[in-house]
Design a protein around this motif. Structure first.
Motif, short mmCIF file in Angstrom:
data_model
loop_
_atom_site.label_atom_id
_atom_site.label_comp_id
_atom_site.label_asym_id
_atom_site.label_seq_id
_atom_site.Cartn_x
_atom_site.Cartn_y
_atom_site.Cartn_z
N UNK A 82 0.83 -1.20 0.00
CA UNK A 82 0.00 0.00 0.00
C UNK A 82 0.86 1.26 0.00
N UNK A 83 1.90 1.27 0.82
CA UNK A 83 2.79 2.43 0.89
C UNK A 83 3.46 2.70 -0.46
N UNK A 84 3.97 1.65 -1.08
CA UNK A 84 4.63 1.81 -2.38
C UNK A 84 3.62 2.28 -3.43
N UNK A 85 2.42 1.67 -3.44
CA UNK A 85 1.40 2.07 -4.40
C UNK A 85 0.96 3.50 -4.20
N UNK A 86 0.81 3.92 -2.95
CA UNK A 86 0.41 5.30 -2.67
C UNK A 86 1.50 6.27 -3.09
N UNK A 87 2.75 5.92 -2.86
CA UNK A 87 3.85 6.78 -3.33
C UNK A 87 3.79 6.92 -4.84
N UNK A 88 3.40 5.84 -5.53
CA UNK A 88 3.22 5.92 -6.97
C UNK A 88 2.08 6.85 -7.36
N UNK A 89 0.97 6.78 -6.62
CA UNK A 89 -0.16 7.68 -6.89
C UNK A 89 0.24 9.14 -6.70
N UNK A 90 0.93 9.41 -5.62
CA UNK A 90 1.34 10.79 -5.34
C UNK A 90 2.39 11.26 -6.34
N UNK A 91 3.29 10.36 -6.74
CA UNK A 91 4.27 10.71 -7.75
C UNK A 91 3.63 10.99 -9.09
N UNK A 92 2.58 10.24 -9.42
CA UNK A 92 1.90 10.40 -10.69
C UNK A 92 1.21 11.76 -10.79
N UNK A 93 0.86 12.34 -9.65
CA UNK A 93 0.22 13.66 -9.65
C UNK A 93 1.16 14.74 -10.18
N UNK A 94 2.46 14.47 -10.17
CA UNK A 94 3.46 15.43 -10.65
C UNK A 94 4.19 14.97 -11.90
N UNK A 95 4.08 13.70 -12.24
CA UNK A 95 4.89 13.12 -13.31
C UNK A 95 4.32 13.43 -14.69
N UNK A 96 5.20 13.44 -15.68
CA UNK A 96 4.81 13.60 -17.07
C UNK A 96 4.96 12.29 -17.86
N UNK A 97 5.58 11.31 -17.25
CA UNK A 97 5.81 10.04 -17.91
C UNK A 97 6.59 9.12 -16.99
N UNK A 98 7.01 7.94 -17.50
CA UNK A 98 7.69 6.98 -16.64
C UNK A 98 8.96 7.50 -15.99
N UNK A 99 9.76 8.27 -16.72
CA UNK A 99 11.04 8.73 -16.15
C UNK A 99 10.82 9.67 -14.98
N UNK A 100 9.90 10.63 -15.14
CA UNK A 100 9.65 11.56 -14.04
C UNK A 100 8.87 10.87 -12.92
N UNK A 101 8.05 9.86 -13.25
CA UNK A 101 7.36 9.11 -12.21
C UNK A 101 8.38 8.39 -11.31
N UNK A 102 9.42 7.85 -11.91
CA UNK A 102 10.45 7.17 -11.11
C UNK A 102 11.04 8.12 -10.08
N UNK A 103 11.34 9.33 -10.51
CA UNK A 103 11.90 10.33 -9.60
C UNK A 103 10.90 10.71 -8.52
N UNK A 104 9.66 11.01 -8.94
CA UNK A 104 8.65 11.46 -7.98
C UNK A 104 8.19 10.32 -7.06
N UNK A 105 8.26 9.09 -7.53
CA UNK A 105 7.96 7.94 -6.67
C UNK A 105 8.90 7.92 -5.48
N UNK A 106 10.19 8.06 -5.75
CA UNK A 106 11.19 8.03 -4.67
C UNK A 106 10.98 9.22 -3.73
#
Length: 283
Positions: free
Chosen positions: A238-262
């Motif tokens: 759940x924590x990892x998935x939620x970090x992905x959700x929050x990262x996706x709110x700022x991401x423009x694609x997979x590369x920026x999602x990786x950064x925002x996920x972390x």
């Protein structure tokens, strides 16, 4: 660890699971458990960064000559067979055996378990060493449960997580561990109870090694709550998935999602986690 401890618990509400997830994450940040990672070349970077951003201390140590000195001192072991070779398998087995000997949890990621006879045999040998948690996609769990080749499309799954539920229950009972299936709904079972974690975004599948990284995170969560591996596994997913959700709110694609996920994993706070964590009972 009492293998029936989780099975005897009263089922929790979504809010209670959310509070558990925050307790696990805050303890992880406070205790910074040492996680030995024997993982594949593709995933090493993301795995280490996910563990660090969550608060754990990763050790990317896989040489068999160091296992006997190092493994007894770690808090958990994570074994991933993604870039498996005959040279690495003895170290994986030695680390798993020592983890069990010293009552340290260890977690198995059986990447592409059904892709070849060699890979399947290696994974089944590791399962025989009683991992605390096995985390895979639907095809990997079916291949392990049926002990058969041909259920996987490389490292990708040909099955939804729900397709593998009965296989996961059977594997959990046979191995004595928790089995988690990644998918649109992450499913966690001890063979009897079934819990679902619904956090995450589809674009995580476009980033290599996110599955490997979340299994490493499971290792860290189980390290700080080894008596409740099922709850710890659900919290990590759940924590990892939620970090992905929050990262996706700022991401423009997979590369920026990786950064925002972390970044999102590092900055995740109690309010967001308790309110947005989506873990529910499925049985």
């Amino acid at each position: 660890m009492d293998p029936n401890h989780d099975k005897n618990q009263v089922q929790k509400t979504r809010a209670e699971y959310g509070r558990d997830a925050w307790t696990h994450l805050s303890q992880l940040r406070r205790l910074s458990p040492l996680i030995q990672c024997i993982t594949n070349f593709v995933s090493m970077d993301l795995t280490a960064n996910v563990l660090l951003s969550a608060g754990a201390s990763p050790a990317m140590l896989h040489g068999i000559d160091e296992i006997s000195d190092f493994t007894p001192n770690v808090n958990a072991v994570y074994i991933n067979v993604g870039t498996l070779s005959a040279d690495w398998l003895p170290a994986m087995k030695a680390a798993a055996e020592l983890a069990s000997k010293f009552n340290k949890p260890w977690v198995l990621d059986p990447v592409a378990a059904g892709a070849s006879g060699f890979r399947l045999k290696a994974c089944l040998e590791l399962v025989d060493l009683k991992p605390t948690v096995i985390r895979g996609n639907g095809s990997e769990i079916i291949a392990l449960s049926n002990a058969s080749v041909g259920h996987t499309k490389g490292v990708d799954s040909s099955h939804q997580s729900t397709d593998a539920l009965e296989a996961a229950k059977s594997l959990a009972k046979a191995s004595g561990g928790i089995v988690a299936i990644s998918g649109a709904v992450d499913i966690i079972t001890d063979g009897d109870r079934v819990v679902g974690a619904r956090n995450g975004v589809p674009m995580l599948q476009k980033i290599t090694a996110t599955g490997c990284a979340v299994t490493a995170l499971i290792s860290a969560f189980v390290a700080i709550d080894p008596s409740h591996p099922m709850e710890a596994t659900a919290s990590a997913l759940s924590v990892f998935g939620l970090a992905g959700e929050m990262g996706m709110e700022q991401a423009k694609g997979p590369a920026s999602l990786r950064m925002h996920l972390i970044d999102s994993l590092h900055g995740l706070d109690e309010t967001a986690l308790v309110s947005r964590s989506n873990i529910t009972n499925l049985s």
